[in-house]
Scaffold this motif. Structure first.
Motif, PDB file in Angstrom:
ATOM      1  N   TYR A 247       0.593  -1.217   0.108  1.00  0.00           N
ATOM      2  CA  TYR A 247      -0.324  -0.236  -0.002  1.00  0.00           C
ATOM      3  C   TYR A 247       0.781   1.052  -0.334  1.00  0.00           C
ATOM      4  CZ  TYR A 247      -2.553   3.378   2.475  1.00  0.00           C
ATOM      5  OH  TYR A 247      -3.081   5.084   2.600  1.00  0.00           O
ATOM      6  N   ASN A 248       1.656   1.240   0.902  1.00  0.00           N
ATOM      7  CA  ASN A 248       2.699   2.062   1.151  1.00  0.00           C
ATOM      8  C   ASN A 248       3.872   2.931  -0.299  1.00  0.00           C
ATOM      9  OD1 ASN A 248       2.904   3.592   3.665  1.00  0.00           O
ATOM     10  ND2 ASN A 248       2.526   1.440   4.100  1.00  0.00           N
TER      11      ASN A 248
ATOM     12  N   ASN B 150       1.518   9.127  -6.192  1.00  0.00           N
ATOM     13  CA  ASN B 150       2.107  10.864  -5.637  1.00  0.00           C
ATOM     14  C   ASN B 150       2.953  11.287  -5.971  1.00  0.00           C
ATOM     15  OD1 ASN B 150       1.774  12.457  -3.963  1.00  0.00           O
ATOM     16  ND2 ASN B 150       3.147  11.950  -2.621  1.00  0.00           N
ATOM     17  N   ARG B 151       4.010  10.553  -6.556  1.00  0.00           N
ATOM     18  CA  ARG B 151       5.681  11.254  -7.369  1.00  0.00           C
ATOM     19  C   ARG B 151       4.679  11.031  -9.251  1.00  0.00           C
ATOM     20  NH1 ARG B 151      10.578  10.306  -5.983  1.00  0.00           N
ATOM     21  NH2 ARG B 151      10.638  11.549  -7.982  1.00  0.00           N
ATOM     22  N   ALA B 152       3.751  10.329  -9.641  1.00  0.00           N
ATOM     23  CA  ALA B 152       2.999  10.596 -10.796  1.00  0.00           C
ATOM     24  C   ALA B 152       2.025  11.572 -10.846  1.00  0.00           C
ATOM     25  CB  ALA B 152       2.483   9.156 -11.086  1.00  0.00           C
ATOM     26  N   MET B 153       1.910  11.734  -8.874  1.00  0.00           N
ATOM     27  CA  MET B 153       0.683  13.422  -9.273  1.00  0.00           C
ATOM     28  C   MET B 153       0.603  14.098  -8.016  1.00  0.00           C
ATOM     29  SD  MET B 153      -3.229  10.838 -11.143  1.00  0.00           S
ATOM     30  CE  MET B 153      -4.196  12.352 -11.257  1.00  0.00           C
TER      31      MET B 153
ATOM     32  N   ALA C  47      -3.730  10.846   0.086  1.00  0.00           N
ATOM     33  CA  ALA C  47      -4.236  10.852   1.870  1.00  0.00           C
ATOM     34  C   ALA C  47      -5.135  10.266   2.104  1.00  0.00           C
ATOM     35  CB  ALA C  47      -3.793  11.569   2.594  1.00  0.00           C
ATOM     36  N   PHE C  48      -6.229  11.569   1.357  1.00  0.00           N
ATOM     37  CA  PHE C  48      -8.116  11.507   1.634  1.00  0.00           C
ATOM     38  C   PHE C  48      -8.718   9.900   0.575  1.00  0.00           C
ATOM     39  CE2 PHE C  48      -7.265  15.670   1.956  1.00  0.00           C
ATOM     40  CZ  PHE C  48      -7.771  15.933   3.673  1.00  0.00           C
TER      41      PHE C  48
END
Length: 260
Positions: free
Chosen positions: A201-202, A209-212, A218-219
């Protein structure tokens, strides 16, 4: 009835009562720490009745062994202390298997962000996953004949730790350390599916997160990990709890020598 016959009867009665007391000292101490029977949720009267029941079942088989112990006030005082220590050591060895479920539940809850779901409402503070694993494991053990296994374990304990003699401290410490290491290994095995899922998951969340960078991952991730953890618990508990039960049965069949 003549006086010699009365004296003989009184001596036999006194020896029989002392044998029963010695059996109860070890069995009663062990029963207070036994999984299921020694839980804090179980009323004290029920725990006492269980200890008396185990002692009553084992006394006919152990009475001849107890009759070979030396008499005397000093010797009997030492015998009583030795039986309490033996019951405490043997009971703690079994109690650690409940700790294994607590360790597994804590590791699973911490890795999946469910550690504070129920707060401190439990008797022993533990995450929700830990409580589910503990109650499920205890119920499985009780339904699988824990009372019979416990009686066999208590009877076998007299071969491992002979009555009337204090256990060897060095051997007891070595066995205790080995049992603690075994319990934490078992807890890690039980929590492994949740740890692997949390790792995946992480890593996935980091890639997203790096891609977008503009996406608030987090939400999106918080509900996903919560729902995934509950789904994983539902799928893995029927597989994990038999592993815990097998480790418990293995130890009760070969104390100080079984592995998780």
């Amino acid at each position: 009835m003549s006086d010699p016959a009365l004296s003989l009867l009184l001596d036999q009665g006194r020896d029989g009562l002392w044998a029963a007391a010695l059996v109860f000292l070890r069995v009663g101490t062990l029963a207070t720490l036994l999984p299921v029977f020694g839980e804090q949720l179980v009323p004290m009267r029920v725990r006492l009745a269980a200890a008396l029941g185990f002692a009553a079942v084992l006394l006919p088989m152990l009475a001849p062994l107890m009759a070979t112990l030396p008499a005397g006030a000093g010797a009997r005082l030492a015998q009583g202390g030795a039986e309490i220590v033996a019951g405490l050591a043997l009971g703690l060895m079994l109690r650690l298997f409940v700790v294994a479920l607590q360790v597994a539940g804590t590791m699973a809850a911490q890795s999946t962000s469910l550690a504070q779901l129920t707060g401190g409402t439990a008797t022993d503070p533990a995450p929700a996953i830990g409580q589910v694993l503990i109650l499920g494991g205890l119920a499985l053990a009780a339904l699988s004949g824990l009372h019979l296994r416990a009686a066999e374990y208590m009877l076998l304990s007299y071969e491992i730790l002979p009555p009337g003699r204090f256990p060897d401290p060095a051997a007891l410490a070595e066995a205790g350390l080995a049992q603690v290491a075994r319990i934490f290994g078992l807890g890690f095995v039980l929590a492994a599916p949740f740890l692997i899922a949390a790792l995946v998951y992480n890593l996935t969340l980091g890639v997203i997160n790096r891609a977008m960078p503009q996406l608030m991952v987090a939400f999106i991730g918080a509900p996903a990990i919560t729902g995934g953890a509950l789904l994983l618990l539902w799928l893995s508990a029927p597989l994990l709890l038999p592993i815990w039960r097998a480790a418990l049965w293995g130890f009760m069949e070969a104390p100080f020598g079984a592995g998780p």
